[in-house]
Design an enzyme around this catalytic site. Structure first.
Site, PDB file in Angstrom:
ATOM      1  N   HIS A   1       2.202   3.498  -9.036  1.00 39.20           N
ATOM      2  CA  HIS A   1       1.985   2.079  -9.336  1.00 39.20           C
ATOM      3  C   HIS A   1       3.161   1.523 -10.155  1.00 39.20           C
ATOM      4  CE1 HIS A   1      -1.889   2.335  -7.568  1.00 39.20           C
ATOM      5  NE2 HIS A   1      -2.467   3.011  -8.540  1.00 39.20           N
TER       6      HIS A   1
ATOM      7  N   GLY B   1      -0.168   5.520  -4.325  1.00 40.75           N
ATOM      8  CA  GLY B   1      -0.783   6.806  -4.663  1.00 40.75           C
ATOM      9  C   GLY B   1      -0.171   7.944  -3.866  1.00 40.75           C
ATOM     10  N   ARG B   2       0.016   7.706  -2.569  1.00 40.29           N
ATOM     11  CA  ARG B   2       0.579   8.764  -1.724  1.00 40.29           C
ATOM     12  C   ARG B   2       2.045   9.018  -2.063  1.00 40.29           C
ATOM     13  NH1 ARG B   2      -1.097   6.000   3.455  1.00 40.29           N
ATOM     14  NH2 ARG B   2      -1.655   4.384   1.948  1.00 40.29           N
TER      15      ARG B   2
ATOM     16  N   ARG C   1       2.238  -4.885   6.105  1.00 37.34           N
ATOM     17  CA  ARG C   1       1.495  -3.868   5.359  1.00 37.34           C
ATOM     18  C   ARG C   1       2.327  -2.596   5.319  1.00 37.34           C
ATOM     19  NH1 ARG C   1      -4.708  -2.489   4.606  1.00 37.34           N
ATOM     20  NH2 ARG C   1      -4.457  -0.680   3.263  1.00 37.34           N
TER      21      ARG C   1
ATOM     22  N   ARG D   1      -0.957   9.372  -9.845  1.00 39.77           N
ATOM     23  CA  ARG D   1      -1.003   8.115  -9.075  1.00 39.77           C
ATOM     24  C   ARG D   1      -0.347   6.974  -9.841  1.00 39.77           C
ATOM     25  NH1 ARG D   1      -4.294   7.389  -4.848  1.00 39.77           N
ATOM     26  NH2 ARG D   1      -4.462   5.202  -5.372  1.00 39.77           N
TER      27      ARG D   1
ATOM     28  N   GLU E   1       2.110 -13.151  12.385  1.00 39.82           N
ATOM     29  CA  GLU E   1       2.629 -11.945  13.042  1.00 39.82           C
ATOM     30  C   GLU E   1       2.347 -10.780  12.095  1.00 39.82           C
ATOM     31  OE1 GLU E   1       3.889 -12.013  16.085  1.00 39.82           O
ATOM     32  OE2 GLU E   1       3.736 -14.197  16.192  1.00 39.82           O
TER      33      GLU E   1
ATOM     34  N   ASP F   1       0.827  -1.210   0.000  1.00 39.86           N
ATOM     35  CA  ASP F   1       0.000   0.000   0.000  1.00 39.86           C
ATOM     36  C   ASP F   1       0.860   1.258   0.000  1.00 39.86           C
ATOM     37  OD1 ASP F   1      -2.383   1.387  -0.022  1.00 39.86           O
ATOM     38  OD2 ASP F   1      -2.664   1.313   2.146  1.00 39.86           O
TER      39      ASP F   1
ATOM     40  N   ASN G   1     -11.078  -2.751  -4.925  1.00 40.72           N
ATOM     41  CA  ASN G   1     -10.401  -1.774  -5.777  1.00 40.72           C
ATOM     42  C   ASN G   1     -11.172  -1.464  -7.069  1.00 40.72           C
ATOM     43  OD1 ASN G   1      -7.053  -2.881  -4.803  1.00 40.72           O
ATOM     44  ND2 ASN G   1      -8.219  -1.114  -4.082  1.00 40.72           N
ATOM     45  N   TRP G   2     -12.206  -2.247  -7.368  1.00 34.57           N
ATOM     46  CA  TRP G   2     -13.072  -1.914  -8.511  1.00 34.57           C
ATOM     47  C   TRP G   2     -13.743  -0.579  -8.305  1.00 34.57           C
ATOM     48  CZ3 TRP G   2     -12.727  -4.486 -12.887  1.00 34.57           C
ATOM     49  CH2 TRP G   2     -12.351  -5.827 -12.887  1.00 34.57           C
TER      50      TRP G   2
HETATM   51  C1  IPE Z   1      -5.299  -2.771  -0.159  1.00 35.73           C
HETATM   52  O1  IPE Z   1      -4.983  -1.441  -0.355  1.00 35.73           O
HETATM   53  C2  IPE Z   1      -5.293  -3.482  -1.467  1.00 35.73           C
HETATM   54  C3  IPE Z   1      -4.012  -3.624  -2.117  1.00 35.73           C
HETATM   55  C4  IPE Z   1      -2.860  -3.274  -1.639  1.00 35.73           C
HETATM   56  C5  IPE Z   1      -4.053  -4.231  -3.410  1.00 35.73           C
HETATM   57  P1  IPE Z   1      -6.113  -0.317  -0.434  1.00 35.73           P
HETATM   58  O2  IPE Z   1      -5.402   0.969  -0.554  1.00 35.73           O
HETATM   59  O3  IPE Z   1      -7.086  -0.636  -1.492  1.00 35.73           O
HETATM   60  O4  IPE Z   1      -6.811  -0.484   0.982  1.00 35.73           O
HETATM   61  P2  IPE Z   1      -7.832   0.456   1.730  1.00 35.73           P
HETATM   62  O5  IPE Z   1      -9.002   0.643   0.818  1.00 35.73           O
HETATM   63  O6  IPE Z   1      -7.155   1.747   2.007  1.00 35.73           O
HETATM   64  O7  IPE Z   1      -8.175  -0.282   2.968  1.00 35.73           O
HETATM   65  C1  IPE Z   2      -1.670   0.204  -3.330  1.00 40.61           C
HETATM   66  O1  IPE Z   2      -1.417   1.558  -3.351  1.00 40.61           O
HETATM   67  C2  IPE Z   2      -1.855  -0.348  -4.716  1.00 40.61           C
HETATM   68  C3  IPE Z   2      -3.225  -0.807  -4.995  1.00 40.61           C
HETATM   69  C4  IPE Z   2      -4.219  -0.804  -4.168  1.00 40.61           C
HETATM   70  C5  IPE Z   2      -3.437  -1.286  -6.355  1.00 40.61           C
HETATM   71  P1  IPE Z   2      -2.600   2.609  -3.331  1.00 40.61           P
HETATM   72  O2  IPE Z   2      -2.984   2.905  -4.740  1.00 40.61           O
HETATM   73  O3  IPE Z   2      -3.704   2.145  -2.473  1.00 40.61           O
HETATM   74  O4  IPE Z   2      -1.875   3.843  -2.693  1.00 40.61           O
HETATM   75  P2  IPE Z   2      -2.496   4.891  -1.674  1.00 40.61           P
HETATM   76  O5  IPE Z   2      -3.042   4.119  -0.518  1.00 40.61           O
HETATM   77  O6  IPE Z   2      -3.556   5.635  -2.412  1.00 40.61           O
HETATM   78  O7  IPE Z   2      -1.343   5.748  -1.299  1.00 40.61           O
HETATM   79 MG    MG Z   3      -4.132   2.413  -0.502  1.00 43.30          MG
END
Ligand code: IPE
Ligand code: IPE
Ligand code: MG
Length: 249
Positions: free
Chosen positions: A33, A19-20, A184, A29, A203, A16, A64-65
């Site tokens: 990726h 995007g940030r 995570r 974003r 863990e 995760d 994520n959809w």
């Molecule tokens: C979890 O990340 C899914 C993946 C890393 C593929 P998200 O960014 O989608 O999770 P939430 O929605 O913030 O919980």
């Molecule tokens: C995880 O990064 C990748 C996927 C969920 C595909 P994010 O895209 O969720 O990144 P943030 O949480 O917006 O920073």
């Molecule tokens: Mg995320």
């Protein structure tokens, strides 16, 4: 050099923060990726080199959809491209690829590519790499329940024979080592519908680092932390380390 520590057999990562990471660099974003894919490659190579048996990576959740259509489309394109670019190396490194999740909703071309990649590597005997794609643990558990129910209807098993082992046998990770360590990145402390069953005794390690910045040193840190955990599995301290009694604590 890594110290010789107790290595987890099965590691899962919620990758995760892409995007940030991009936002903090004033980039779109998608560039996060793209950078994240590079981290995946390094992480897979490193995990295999240190003898991890199974690595399960969360690439796209069933939730994520809900993202903008353009991001979803780009994510699938990036996935498809990464398979093309990384497959030869995975195969060369004796890695067995396994894609977990509901593939029925994925673009047909991507599914074909996945099937070919999984077929190519299915006899490899090195690390098992599970990519969770359109994966949700609730979907996985509901699918397992459905499979067991169908088995009952067909007369293959009796309802009273359903137990933990049989349910586990219907999960996407069936036959693999128990999940030891769940990491995570990106600062959030939640499971986001990932491996709910498998994480029962894992863990849990949370890192604030955004996934694109995660690296071998960070993974080493997680592994050292793991090695320092006392895994009691319901027992007492004294039962798992008898010297604690002699030491008086
Ligand atoms: C979890 O990340 C899914 C993946 C890393 C593929 P998200 O960014 O989608 O999770 P939430 O929605 O913030 O919980
Ligand atoms: C995880 O990064 C990748 C996927 C969920 C595909 P994010 O895209 O969720 O990144 P943030 O949480 O917006 O920073
Ligand atoms: Mg995320």
């Amino acid at each position: 050099m890594r110290e010789k520590l107790q290595t987890p057999r099965h590691v899962a990562i919620i990758m995760d923060g892409n995007g940030r990471w991009a936002k903090s660099r004033r980039k779109p974003r998608f560039s996060g990726h793209k950078q994240g894919v590079k981290t995946v490659r390094r992480t897979v190579e490193y995990a295999a080199s240190i003898g991890i048996e199974s690595l399960t990576l969360y690439a796209f959740s069933s939730e994520n959809w809900g993202r903008p259509e353009a991001e979803v489309k780009l994510l699938f394109e990036l996935l498809s491209l990464s398979i093309s670019e990384q497959l030869a190396d995975l195969h060369k490194n004796n890695i067995m690829l396994n894609v977990i999740g509901d593939q029925t909703a994925l673009p047909g071309r991507l599914v074909k590519k996945i099937v070919r990649a999984v077929d190519l590597t299915q006899h490899n005997t090195g690390m098992k790499l599970n990519i969770a794609l359109n994966y949700g643990a609730r979907w996985e558990l509901a699918s397992a329940a459905k499979e067991l129910a169908l088995g009952c209807v067909r007369g293959e098993i009796k309802p009273e024979q359903i137990d933990e082992a049989r349910l586990e046998g219907c999960l996407s990770t069936a036959g693999q080592a128990e999940l030891d360590l769940l990491i995570r990145t990106g600062g959030e402390h939640r499971l986001s519908n990932f491996l709910l069953w498998q994480a029962a005794y894992a863990e849990l390690y949370f890192s604030d680092t955004y996934w694109p910045d995660f690296n071998e040193a960070e993974l080493d840190e997680a592994l050292s932390w793991f090695a320092s955990r006392k895994r009691r599995f319901g027992k007492t301290d004294e039962q798992i380390s008898p010297q604690a009694i002699k030491a008086g604590g």
